[in-house]
Enzyme design. Structure first.
Site, PDB file in Angstrom:
ATOM      1  N   ASP A 103       0.848  -1.180   0.000  1.00  0.00           N
ATOM      2  CA  ASP A 103       0.000   0.000   0.000  1.00  0.00           C
ATOM      3  C   ASP A 103       0.886   1.233   0.000  1.00  0.00           C
ATOM      4  OD1 ASP A 103      -2.229   1.926   1.057  1.00  0.00           O
ATOM      5  OD2 ASP A 103      -3.241  -0.011   0.853  1.00  0.00           O
ATOM      6  N   HIS A 153      -3.548   6.334   3.872  1.00  0.00           N
ATOM      7  CA  HIS A 153      -4.233   5.136   3.382  1.00  0.00           C
ATOM      8  C   HIS A 153      -3.645   3.840   3.951  1.00  0.00           C
ATOM      9  CE1 HIS A 153      -5.650   2.195   0.319  1.00  0.00           C
ATOM     10  NE2 HIS A 153      -6.688   3.011   0.235  1.00  0.00           N
ATOM     11  N   SER A 181     -11.147  -0.121  -0.482  1.00  0.00           N
ATOM     12  CA  SER A 181      -9.849  -0.237   0.194  1.00  0.00           C
ATOM     13  C   SER A 181     -10.018  -0.547   1.673  1.00  0.00           C
ATOM     14  CB  SER A 181      -9.056   1.067   0.055  1.00  0.00           C
ATOM     15  OG  SER A 181      -8.555   1.225  -1.233  1.00  0.00           O
TER      16      SER A 181
END
Length: 414
Positions: free
Chosen positions: A137, A192, A351
């Protein structure tokens, strides 16, 4: 487009058979005319970076000032040991996410964990113990109070000394390794990766967030920069790295990658190692069966592709779907998890749905460590909650239920 595993496998075997009957040439392993011919494969080719898959299955990313120099100085001398070469590509990973300030956080908001009945599994002392999970990621804040104790530290490495102490080819990979070759022009750090890691394994004894598998260990391998860009070559190297660190599961909460053979081949290598890969379906509101996006649409035997659901247990309008290529849904709207700088916040997207499934897989595997990736996947898919009045547009028609999944795995693996 049907890119089912059986079809892909047949194509690969056919190509291998044909290659065995023909002499290998630089053109047969590196056909420059293959790239950019499809809209689905759109992405910026890097003329000086090349993804190389070797005959033993491993990958490297090589550089050269010109393609002719690459062919002459690298490819021709190594031709007999090289299986496939592609240009590396830079892509922009699109996401539908929303971060809320810390002041707006409700510390009792665990609707996702409650809906999938995670507490029932925790009540049986199943917490993901002894399971390693790779997070491919963006940056993961390994100093976060709810994450630092659940990072899989490489104790053979001395952090920060600039030396590859364990001689594994990675300098200072004490708390994972960063594969971001081009950090971008800005100074922003994405939340994220930290958010994804928290959904999987945040330590609930040290803060608000209840990680799905609060005793699992995370191996961070970021390849996406703070501007949400990255290269496919870096992604492949990150996947390869965590596979050498003993992970059972990899979370890939990203999409928009071109349909490159190298990335698909990397997934095949993970399948050969018995590693389960959980992939976000994407947030464009499209049907992947008709408009495939990658890696979500690879549909490998070791892959689970996840759509996003709402607190009312319905598929959110922006989630990608598909009765063939998307396997199940999981909570993905206003999910509370860790973010950078020791904070917590909300984000939305497939996600966020994918790490719920990743964490669930870690719980199952910690209870049945002898299970295979296919058995864990089968248990997760067979046990979804299905409401006939509002079925999800996914292969199973339903949404993750980890309590039922654990019961199913115990039947499959007594």
């Amino acid at each position: 487009m049907d890119v089912g595993f059986r079809s892909v496998g047949t194509i690969i075997l056919t190509l291998i058979s044909l290659a065995a009957c023909s002499p290998k040439t630089t053109t047969s392993v590196f056909n420059e005319a293959d790239y950019g011919s499809q809209a689905a494969c759109a992405g910026k080719a890097l003329q000086n970076r090349y993804i190389v898959q070797w005959e033993d299955g491993h990958f490297t990313v090589e550089t050269a000032t010109t393609v002719d120099k690459f062919k002459k100085d690298f490819l021709e001398p190594n031709l007999k040991n090289v299986r496939k070469v592609e240009y590396d590509r830079v892509v922009q990973f699109e996401r539908n996410t929303d971060i809320v300030k810390l002041a707006d956080v409700d510390p009792t908001d665990y609707w996702g964990q409650d809906m999938i009945e995670a507490s029932s599994v925790w009540g049986e002392n199943v917490f993901g113990q002894n399971i390693k999970v790779g997070v491919i990621d963006s940056f993961v804040d390994t100093t976060h109070p709810q994450l630092w104790s659940n990072i899989d530290y490489n104790t053979a490495e001395i952090p920060g000394n600039g030396i590859d102490d364990d001689k594994n080819g990675y300098i200072d990979d004490y708390a994972g390794f960063t594969f971001i070759s081009n950090p971008g022009t800005g100074t922003a750090v994405s939340d994220h990766g930290t958010h994804v890691a928290g959904i999987i394994a945040a330590d609930s004894t040290k803060g608000y967030v209840k990680g799905m598998a609060p005793q699992a260990k995370i191996v961070p391998a970021p390849f996406i920069d703070g501007e949400n860009g990255g290269s496919i070559g870096d992604a492949i190297l990150a996947l390869q790295y965590v596979s050498t660190r003993g992970v059972k599961i990899i979370n890939a909460s990203w999409g928009g990658a071109p349909c490159m053979q190298s990335l698909q081949n990397a997934f095949v290598e993970l399948n050969n190692k018995g590693i389960l890969v959980v992939v976000a379906a994407g947030n464009e509101g499209t049907d992947l069966d008709y408009s495939p996006d990658y890696p979500a649409a690879f549909n490998m035997a070791n892959q689970i592709t996840v759509a996003a659901g709402t607190p009312s247990d319905m598929m959110v309008h922006w989630s990608n779907s598909g009765f063939h290529l998307v396997h199940l849904a999981a909570p993905g709207v206003d999910i509370l998890s860790t973010i950078t700088n020791k904070r917590v916040g909300y984000m939305s997207g497939t996600s966020m749905a994918a790490p719920f499934v990743t964490g669930a897989a870690a719980l199952l595997w910690s209870d049945r460590p002898q299970a295979t990736a296919v058995e864990v996947k089968t248990a997760l898919l067979r046990s979804v909650d299905v409401d006939p009045a509002r079925q999800y547009k996914v292969q199973t028609l339903g949404r993750l239920n980890v309590r039922k999944a654990l019961e199913e795995l115990r039947k499959l693996v007594p």
